[in-house]
Write a protein that holds these residues in place. Structure first.
Motif, PDB file in Angstrom:
ATOM      1  N   LYS A  44       0.835  -1.204   0.000  1.00 17.00           N
ATOM      2  CA  LYS A  44       0.000   0.000   0.000  1.00 17.00           C
ATOM      3  C   LYS A  44       0.866   1.248   0.000  1.00 17.00           C
ATOM      4  O   LYS A  44       0.601   2.205  -0.735  1.00 17.00           O
ATOM      5  CB  LYS A  44      -0.915   0.024   1.223  1.00 17.00           C
ATOM      6  N   GLN A  47       2.435   1.745  -3.447  1.00 13.27           N
ATOM      7  CA  GLN A  47       1.479   2.281  -4.414  1.00 13.27           C
ATOM      8  C   GLN A  47       1.230   3.763  -4.169  1.00 13.27           C
ATOM      9  O   GLN A  47       1.136   4.559  -5.110  1.00 13.27           O
ATOM     10  CB  GLN A  47       0.159   1.506  -4.348  1.00 13.27           C
ATOM     11  N   GLN A  48       1.157   4.151  -2.892  1.00 10.55           N
ATOM     12  CA  GLN A  48       0.949   5.558  -2.562  1.00 10.55           C
ATOM     13  C   GLN A  48       2.153   6.387  -3.007  1.00 10.55           C
ATOM     14  O   GLN A  48       1.996   7.473  -3.580  1.00 10.55           O
ATOM     15  CB  GLN A  48       0.725   5.709  -1.061  1.00 10.55           C
ATOM     16  N   GLN A  50       4.279   5.649  -5.409  1.00 10.84           N
ATOM     17  CA  GLN A  50       4.296   5.704  -6.863  1.00 10.84           C
ATOM     18  C   GLN A  50       3.285   6.715  -7.393  1.00 10.84           C
ATOM     19  O   GLN A  50       3.577   7.461  -8.335  1.00 10.84           O
ATOM     20  CB  GLN A  50       4.021   4.323  -7.454  1.00 10.84           C
ATOM     21  N   SER A  51       2.104   6.764  -6.800  1.00  8.69           N
ATOM     22  CA  SER A  51       1.102   7.728  -7.266  1.00  8.69           C
ATOM     23  C   SER A  51       1.547   9.157  -6.965  1.00  8.69           C
ATOM     24  O   SER A  51       1.369  10.054  -7.798  1.00  8.69           O
ATOM     25  CB  SER A  51      -0.260   7.441  -6.636  1.00  8.69           C
ATOM     26  N   ASN A  52       2.166   9.377  -5.796  1.00  8.76           N
ATOM     27  CA  ASN A  52       2.672  10.715  -5.474  1.00  8.76           C
ATOM     28  C   ASN A  52       3.778  11.132  -6.439  1.00  8.76           C
ATOM     29  O   ASN A  52       3.808  12.277  -6.894  1.00  8.76           O
ATOM     30  CB  ASN A  52       3.200  10.770  -4.040  1.00  8.76           C
ATOM     31  N   SER A  54       4.294  10.061  -9.530  1.00  5.57           N
ATOM     32  CA  SER A  54       3.768  10.321 -10.877  1.00  5.57           C
ATOM     33  C   SER A  54       3.013  11.655 -10.913  1.00  5.57           C
ATOM     34  O   SER A  54       3.093  12.393 -11.898  1.00  5.57           O
ATOM     35  CB  SER A  54       2.869   9.177 -11.339  1.00  5.57           C
ATOM     36  N   ARG A  55       2.308  11.977  -9.836  1.00  9.88           N
ATOM     37  CA  ARG A  55       1.606  13.264  -9.773  1.00  9.88           C
ATOM     38  C   ARG A  55       2.610  14.415  -9.789  1.00  9.88           C
ATOM     39  O   ARG A  55       2.442  15.392 -10.525  1.00  9.88           O
ATOM     40  CB  ARG A  55       0.749  13.333  -8.511  1.00  9.88           C
ATOM     41  N   GLU A  58       4.049  14.888 -13.256  1.00  8.77           N
ATOM     42  CA  GLU A  58       3.126  15.604 -14.135  1.00  8.77           C
ATOM     43  C   GLU A  58       3.129  17.100 -13.833  1.00  8.77           C
ATOM     44  O   GLU A  58       3.094  17.926 -14.746  1.00  8.77           O
ATOM     45  CB  GLU A  58       1.702  15.050 -13.988  1.00  8.77           C
TER      46      GLU A  58
END
Length: 93
Positions: A44, A47-48, A50-52, A54-55, A58
């Motif tokens: 978990k 994944q958190q 990785q999402s941070n 990628s955000r 961007e």
């Protein structure tokens, strides 16, 4: 004698088993459950993360931080001003 008291060790001869104490088997089962829980928590967190990431990537891309903008001079330092004036004075002479 209970079948659960025996464990076949990996890498051992076929059919060779070792009898474990009941307490040890219970400890191993508890340790397995704890490791599975820790594994889920780490997944978990990964994944958190990785999402941070990628955000943020961007956001940097939208701000244009990936391209060097040539020809745009920033504010000069006092030393840079003196050097520029010296170069101009040499050209005049």
């Amino acid at each position: 004698m209970n079948v659960n008291d025996f464990v076949i060790l990996p890498g051992s001869n076929s059919g060779t088993s070792v009898r474990l104490k009941t307490k040890t088997v219970k400890e191993l089962q508890l340790e397995k459950a704890q490791l599975e829980t820790e594994n889920r928590e780490m997944e978990k967190r990964l994944q958190q993360l990785q999402s941070n990431m990628s955000r943020e990537k961007e956001e940097r891309r939208k701000l244009g931080a990936y391209h060097w903008k040539s020809g745009q001079a920033g504010p000069r330092t006092p030393q840079a001003r003196v050097l520029a004036q010296n170069n101009e004075n040499r050209k005049k002479v």
